[in-house]
Design an enzyme around this catalytic site. Structure first.
Site, PDB file in Angstrom:
ATOM      1  N   LYS A  23      12.025   2.144  -4.822  1.00  0.00           N
ATOM      2  CA  LYS A  23      13.364   2.520  -5.279  1.00  0.00           C
ATOM      3  C   LYS A  23      14.370   2.589  -4.127  1.00  0.00           C
ATOM      4  CE  LYS A  23      12.217   4.595  -9.703  1.00  0.00           C
ATOM      5  NZ  LYS A  23      10.740   4.516  -9.716  1.00  0.00           N
TER       6      LYS A  23
HETATM    7  C1  LIG Z   1       9.945   3.907 -10.661  1.00  0.00           C
HETATM    8  C2  LIG Z   1       8.551   3.550 -10.295  1.00  0.00           C
HETATM    9  C3  LIG Z   1       7.798   2.616 -11.049  1.00  0.00           C
HETATM   10  C4  LIG Z   1       8.313   1.983 -12.313  1.00  0.00           C
HETATM   11  O1  LIG Z   1       9.354   1.086 -12.083  1.00  0.00           O
HETATM   12  P1  LIG Z   1      10.260   0.565 -13.279  1.00  0.00           P
HETATM   13  O2  LIG Z   1      11.306  -0.258 -12.664  1.00  0.00           O
HETATM   14  O3  LIG Z   1      10.808   1.809 -13.946  1.00  0.00           O
HETATM   15  O4  LIG Z   1       9.377  -0.191 -14.220  1.00  0.00           O
HETATM   16  C5  LIG Z   1       6.521   2.278 -10.603  1.00  0.00           C
HETATM   17  N1  LIG Z   1       5.997   2.856  -9.499  1.00  0.00           N
HETATM   18  C6  LIG Z   1       6.682   3.757  -8.754  1.00  0.00           C
HETATM   19  C7  LIG Z   1       6.029   4.352  -7.574  1.00  0.00           C
HETATM   20  C8  LIG Z   1       7.990   4.140  -9.124  1.00  0.00           C
HETATM   21  O5  LIG Z   1       8.655   5.052  -8.385  1.00  0.00           O
END
Ligand SMILES: *Cc1c(COP(=O)(O)O)cnc(C)c1O
Length: 435
Positions: free
Chosen positions: A107
């Site tokens: 993210k």
């Molecule tokens: C947010 C997140 C996901 C999921 O990602 P999406 O884009 O919501 O499908 C998977 N793994 C981790 C560690 C995350 O922080």
């Protein structure tokens, strides 16, 4: 380049407007009106570019109306100043490590890109923007870090008291400066409700310029397409020319980034949608309709989503054809015990440690390889978080001790500065008027 709403009932806007609004006025998600296709020569020679250059080329068609080339170059250089890498395991399995940013999860890519764009656009308008974010953990830490000390922007994060991990809390509630964390006496849904009420409160919106940085923002989606091309650039150096991606998914923003890259011309044979028991999309891919259901708590908690918002974008990219979506994707879902079993097995056979989210992607990649759908293609699993972020789960189940990276040690030493907040809108509203 203009951006339209997936609900088709709002006027098209430019990228920066789409970013500032977050959601389109008709409640839909913003998508490019026409996805730009980059030329074959670029995709075939990815191996000659480094990551910021790939990011520049892919971002350019979306931003060039509003930012100069220099500004776009500075943006990608600053946003992506941390490493990413492709690790090759046995059997044509590769792991794209996206967790070397400041909060150790993918993210960081979206949050840092968006933060820098915000500062560009507020410098121009000179108005101070207040960003409200409700978070259950990872989003809050990435947004807090991404926007820290960005001029012209204040961030107010709401998280549920006692329901985020101690590390997540340290990452989002200790920074100070332009980042304010509110520890809400309630659950995540209360945080989300408070934020939604604030957005529809006209008097408040006249007093403050409010915006949101949640994961459906187009400025967080776009950079999530860049690293798919980076993975192929690394494989091209080994003479490999196409690829399958396995994506551990919750709200499906990350996977949608991949679909966008494919639409721009990246040669991808297939995407694997890998989920925990929150399996709305794998069920859809098997032939049922898209049937959202309440989310269930799991050890891969960042993927506990019962109604993935980005599904609307996935359909939009395929012109609304469910069949076309099913053709490009395969879906798998796994329980917590299967997740843990996979972490253990891969650690034993490959000496490689997966976080619980990545483990689900890896297992789906293996199952796909062994299925009749399989081809000789190499499979890249996106590693979405550093295993140390989930050290409680991993150390409990597997006999190892994880070393804490220095950046995390510093986070853990800092003092919490969050402000306690009740769950009623009145209290939150008064706070914002004084903010
Ligand atoms: C947010 C997140 C996901 C999921 O990602 P999406 O884009 O919501 O499908 C998977 N793994 C981790 C560690 C995350 O922080």
């Amino acid at each position: 380049m203009r951006f339209v709403s997936t609900n088709k009932n709002s006027s098209p806007v430019g990228f920066l407007d789409a970013m500032k609004r977050g959601l389109a006025p008709d409640g839909g998600l913003y998508m490019p009106e026409n996805v730009p296709v980059l030329d074959q020569g670029f995709w075939q020679s990815l191996h000659r570019f480094d990551f910021p250059d790939i990011a520049f080329q892919m971002a350019h068609p979306y931003l060039a109306d509003e930012l100069s080339d220099d500004a776009i170059q500075t943006l990608v250089n600053d946003a992506f100043d941390f490493p990413l890498s492709l690790k090759s395991l046995t059997d044509g399995h590769h792991i794209l490590e996206l967790f070397h940013g400041p909060t150790l999860a993918f993210k960081d890519f979206g949050a840092r890109f968006m933060a820098r764009l915000f500062s560009e656009s507020t410098e121009k308008s000179q108005a101070e923007v207040t960003i409200l974010v409700a978070t259950s953990g990872d989003t809050g830490s990435a947004v807090a870090r991404g926007f820290y000390k960005v001029p012209g922007v204040r961030v107010c994060l709401l998280y549920p008291k006692g329901k985020v991990s101690p590390l997540q809390e340290k990452q989002m509630a200790t920074l100070g400066e332009n980042i304010t964390a509110l520890e809400v006496d309630g659950v995540f849904d209360d945080c989300q409700r408070l934020v939604k009420e604030a957005f529809t409160d006209e008097e408040l919106n006249q007093a403050l310029q409010l915006s949101s940085a949640n994961s459906i923002n187009i400025a967080r989606l776009l950079p999530q397409s860049f690293y798919y091309a980076f993975a192929l650039s690394e494989l091209q150096k080994k003479g490999i020319s196409d690829v399958i991606f396995s994506v551990p998914s919750g709200n499906f923003g990350n996977l949608t980034g991949g679909l966008l890259a494919k639409k721009m011309g990246l040669p991808v044979k297939k995407f694997i949608a890998a989920t925990n028991v929150n399996d709305v999309v794998p069920q859809f891919l098997k032939g049922s309709g898209f049937l959202p259901k309440p989310s269930v708590q799991t050890v891969s908690n960042a993927m506990d989503v019962g109604n993935p918002s980005n599904f609307a974008r996935m359909l939009h990219l395929y012109g609304g054809s469910e069949e076309a979506v099913r053709n490009d994707l395969a879906g798998y879902s796994y329980s917590d015990s299967q997740t843990i079993e996979t972490i253990r097995a891969v650690y034993e056979s490959e000496e490689y440690l997966l976080c619980p989210h990545t483990a689900i992607g890896y297992r789906a990649a293996s199952e796909f390889k062994n299925s009749k759908l399989s081809s000789s293609s190499e499979i890249v699993t996106l590693a979405t978080a550093h295993p140390v972020k989930f050290r409680d789960v991993i150390e409990k189940e597997i006999d190892i001790e994880l070393e804490i990276p220095n950046t995390l040690k510093k986070d853990l030493e800092r003092k919490k500065t969050s402000i306690p907040m009740g769950s009623s809108y009145g209290e939150f509203r008064s706070f914002l008027f004084e903010f």
